[in-house]
Design a protein around this motif. Structure first.
Motif, short mmCIF file in Angstrom:
data_model
loop_
_atom_site.label_atom_id
_atom_site.label_comp_id
_atom_site.label_asym_id
_atom_site.label_seq_id
_atom_site.Cartn_x
_atom_site.Cartn_y
_atom_site.Cartn_z
N THR A 222 0.86 -1.19 0.00
CA THR A 222 0.00 0.00 0.00
C THR A 222 0.89 1.23 0.00
OG1 THR A 222 -1.78 -1.14 1.19
CG2 THR A 222 -1.81 1.28 1.23
N VAL A 223 0.65 2.12 -0.98
CA VAL A 223 1.47 3.33 -1.12
C VAL A 223 0.57 4.54 -1.34
CG1 VAL A 223 3.39 2.04 -2.14
CG2 VAL A 223 1.70 3.13 -3.64
N ALA A 224 1.12 5.70 -1.04
CA ALA A 224 0.56 6.97 -1.51
C ALA A 224 1.50 7.47 -2.61
CB ALA A 224 0.49 7.98 -0.37
N PHE A 225 0.95 8.07 -3.68
CA PHE A 225 1.82 8.51 -4.77
C PHE A 225 1.21 9.67 -5.54
CE2 PHE A 225 -1.11 5.89 -7.16
CZ PHE A 225 -1.17 6.53 -8.40
N THR A 226 2.08 10.42 -6.19
CA THR A 226 1.68 11.36 -7.24
C THR A 226 2.53 11.04 -8.46
OG1 THR A 226 3.25 13.05 -6.51
CG2 THR A 226 1.01 13.19 -5.64
N ALA A 227 1.90 11.01 -9.63
CA ALA A 227 2.58 10.68 -10.88
C ALA A 227 2.71 11.95 -11.72
CB ALA A 227 1.80 9.61 -11.63
N ASN A 228 3.95 12.26 -12.12
CA ASN A 228 4.22 13.56 -12.74
C ASN A 228 4.94 13.43 -14.07
OD1 ASN A 228 3.71 15.33 -10.15
ND2 ASN A 228 5.06 13.67 -9.51
N MET A 229 4.55 14.29 -15.03
CA MET A 229 5.36 14.57 -16.19
C MET A 229 6.22 15.79 -15.85
SD MET A 229 2.65 13.93 -19.28
CE MET A 229 1.25 14.62 -18.38
N PHE A 230 7.41 15.85 -16.41
CA PHE A 230 8.37 16.84 -15.97
C PHE A 230 7.90 18.27 -16.17
CE2 PHE A 230 12.16 13.75 -16.85
CZ PHE A 230 11.71 12.94 -15.82
N ARG A 231 7.16 18.55 -17.24
CA ARG A 231 6.77 19.91 -17.55
C ARG A 231 5.34 20.24 -17.16
NH1 ARG A 231 10.81 22.61 -18.96
NH2 ARG A 231 12.50 21.56 -20.04
#
Length: 308
Positions: A222-231
């Motif tokens: 179980t994780v918390a996450f945010t997924a990002n593109m660099f720009r």
């Protein structure tokens, strides 16, 4: 959520309805393209540029300087950084160009250099350029904006001029290196992905060291996450509590392999190339809009909550 960068370029440089316009170019459109060709020739002659310009089979005319640059050539799948000014040739006075858009005269724009991201004439022009070069691209409407008036700022079927300065063409690894430098991340753990090529590894940057159980393949995490593109200015995906089984194939390789390098309580950045993410296809939502553009490296910010 779409990358802000990607949506801006679709709006400014591709144009509303442009795709359908290009596919359904009728006889009237072909006549307009022929008229544009003469307008461009008239403009070049009136401004004594006819001996400086080169033309291509598509109808693009271009002046690129310096001509013999030894710099890096643009390449498909990389990210381009450039500035531009957009004008059109005044059909009532073809010696004159009317400026339409100067918003990015000095402010860089960034695009994934892929077919269909920008109008065909601009795409072709950029493909001829090298880092540091300036290009003046004279583009007829059939490889330009067609009958799009840019919100009434120019006539339909205009011959247009793009004044472009290409600053950089960056590989995914160069983009990753720049992101890591900007975020001031250091001491990565390099995780093999099982996909050939030395570049296809997940870089794991721990920002908080946990004290809990080490994660191993086959465990439920179980994780918390945010997924990002660099720009992008916002995450394209996030969760405060995602539970999944490692190695199940439910999630992209970079995320799955990166989490496997962590322990409960760890906070970390997982940074990886598109081969371990959404690859050459990208990720498209139900409306057909890119959530993640093709050839986009990604960065996941992770907190491991539990494992069993």
């Amino acid at each position: 959520m779409k990358s802000k960068q990607f949506s801006i370029l679709i709006t400014l440089l591709l144009g509303v309805g442009m795709a359908s316009c290009m596919k359904n170019l009728d006889n009237a459109g072909l006549v307009e393209a022929q008229r544009n060709d003469q307008e461009i020739k008239n403009y070049l002659l009136a401004n004594k540029l006819q001996d400086s310009v080169t033309s291509t089979l598509t109808g693009l005319y271009h002046i690129i300087t310096p001509a013999n640059s030894g710099a890096k050539q643009t390449k498909g799948g990389e990210e381009l950084e450039f500035t531009y000014v957009l004008s059109y040739i005044d059909p009532s006075n073809t010696s004159r160009a009317v400026v339409v858009d100067t918003a990015n005269r000095t402010k860089s724009v960034y695009i994934p250099f892929l077919s269909g991201v920008v109008i065909p004439g601009l795409q072709e022009g950029l493909s001829l350029m090298k880092e540091g070069q300036r290009g003046r691209l004279y583009i007829p409407s059939n490889i330009g904006f067609g009958n799009d008036t840019r919100d009434g700022k120019m006539p339909a079927y205009s011959a247009i001029i793009f004044d472009v300065q290409l600053k950089r063409s960056r590989t995914e690894m160069q983009q990753i290196d720049d992101f890591v430098r900007i975020k001031k991340l250091s001491n990565p753990i390099l995780v093999a992905s099982g996909i050939p090529a030395d570049t296809n590894k997940v870089r794991v940057y721990k920002t908080t060291q946990g004290t809990g159980e080490k994660i191993t393949a086959g465990k439920t995490v179980t994780v918390a996450f945010t997924a990002n593109m660099f720009r992008a200015t916002t995450a394209f995906s996030k969760s405060d509590s995602l539970t999944f089984k490692l190695g199940s194939g439910q999630y992209i390789t970079g995320f799955d392999k990166g989490v496997e390098a962590l322990s409960v309580g760890d906070k970390a950045w997982l940074v990886f190339p598109s081969a371990l993410g959404y690859g050459s296809q990208g990720s498209i939502n139900q409306s057909g809009t890119y959530v993640v553009a093709p050839y986009t490296p990604l960065a996941y910010e992770i907190t491991v909550k539990s494992v069993k």
